[in-house]
Scaffold this active site. Sequence first.
Site, PDB file in Angstrom:
ATOM      1  N   HIS A 185      -2.557   0.505   4.246  1.00 38.63           N
ATOM      2  CA  HIS A 185      -2.029  -0.785   4.693  1.00 38.63           C
ATOM      3  C   HIS A 185      -1.072  -0.519   5.857  1.00 38.63           C
ATOM      4  O   HIS A 185       0.143  -0.447   5.674  1.00 38.63           O
ATOM      5  CB  HIS A 185      -1.305  -1.488   3.551  1.00 38.63           C
ATOM      6  CG  HIS A 185      -0.895  -2.895   3.859  1.00 38.63           C
ATOM      7  ND1 HIS A 185      -0.839  -3.885   2.896  1.00 38.63           N
ATOM      8  CD2 HIS A 185      -0.509  -3.493   5.004  1.00 38.63           C
ATOM      9  CE1 HIS A 185      -0.441  -5.015   3.452  1.00 38.63           C
ATOM     10  NE2 HIS A 185      -0.217  -4.791   4.727  1.00 38.63           N
ATOM     11  N   GLU A 231      -6.129  -2.680   4.735  1.00 40.60           N
ATOM     12  CA  GLU A 231      -5.599  -4.006   4.460  1.00 40.60           C
ATOM     13  C   GLU A 231      -4.405  -4.299   5.351  1.00 40.60           C
ATOM     14  O   GLU A 231      -3.704  -3.403   5.803  1.00 40.60           O
ATOM     15  CB  GLU A 231      -5.216  -4.141   2.980  1.00 40.60           C
ATOM     16  CG  GLU A 231      -4.211  -3.125   2.490  1.00 40.60           C
ATOM     17  CD  GLU A 231      -3.929  -3.257   0.992  1.00 40.60           C
ATOM     18  OE1 GLU A 231      -4.844  -3.650   0.244  1.00 40.60           O
ATOM     19  OE2 GLU A 231      -2.795  -2.961   0.587  1.00 40.60           O
ATOM     20  N   HIS A 274      -1.916  -4.726  -6.988  1.00 48.17           N
ATOM     21  CA  HIS A 274      -0.472  -4.893  -6.853  1.00 48.17           C
ATOM     22  C   HIS A 274       0.206  -4.748  -8.218  1.00 48.17           C
ATOM     23  O   HIS A 274       0.045  -5.594  -9.093  1.00 48.17           O
ATOM     24  CB  HIS A 274      -0.079  -6.231  -6.225  1.00 48.17           C
ATOM     25  CG  HIS A 274       1.298  -6.173  -5.590  1.00 48.17           C
ATOM     26  ND1 HIS A 274       1.489  -5.857  -4.264  1.00 48.17           N
ATOM     27  CD2 HIS A 274       2.532  -6.333  -6.105  1.00 48.17           C
ATOM     28  CE1 HIS A 274       2.777  -5.862  -3.979  1.00 48.17           C
ATOM     29  NE2 HIS A 274       3.434  -6.133  -5.090  1.00 48.17           N
TER      30      HIS A 274
END
Length: 238
Positions: free
Chosen positions: A43, A70, A191
């Site tokens: 990310h 991401e 997450h």
Amino acid sequence: MTKLSVNINKIATLRNSRGGDIPNVVKAAVDIQNFGAQGITIHPRPDERHIRYQDARDLKTVVHTEFNIEGNPIKSFKELVLQVVPTQVTLVPDAEDAITSNAGWNTVKHRDYLTDIIRTFKEAGIRTSIFVDPDPDMVEAAVETGTDRVELYTESYAVDFAKGEKEKGIAPFVKAAEKAREVGIGLNAGHDLNLKNLKYFKENIPGLLEVSIGHALISESLYLGLENVVQMYLERLK
């Protein structure tokens, strides 16, 4: 079996804290795949405080499983993804100064915006996923953007699980997963999933294709060893 994609941002954070190239994120990605993980996630953020844009380019040459990038689709991010051409791009609406992702997309409000971005990525042969809250309406609206998958934002589940309220925590995710199956869209999740809460989540979420896990997995590896922890996660996903 649900695939495990390991987010290696925290390895880059450790590297950046001292400068230099220890630990090496490319070697970490190679090792993690050799240990059995079916994907690598990164990310990159604009300030490059952990994963750097160059890391994405370097990793492209060694990730032989699924490569998932991401992030918020700002101009520089879109250019990076189109240059690297990963297996999957996951769109996350995080602010530039966010410590970590903290909300999913409103796929109704941002439908046109997401549709244009997704069209561009899919034309390049990249699978797309949208980070969403566990809301059936958001899942259903995501279909209209043309995305291949949605990724359920699982922080609320992790919080409830830690409080001993796992049935309450899992309930909205079951509904969102059922909606995904109803409308024919692929389902990922991520997450704050960890060794304690992952098995229950997997057992109760139908059609779960992939989980992306970084912070907990790397933290647990400090105590138990990276190779061992990857195997422990894979066991919970069977």
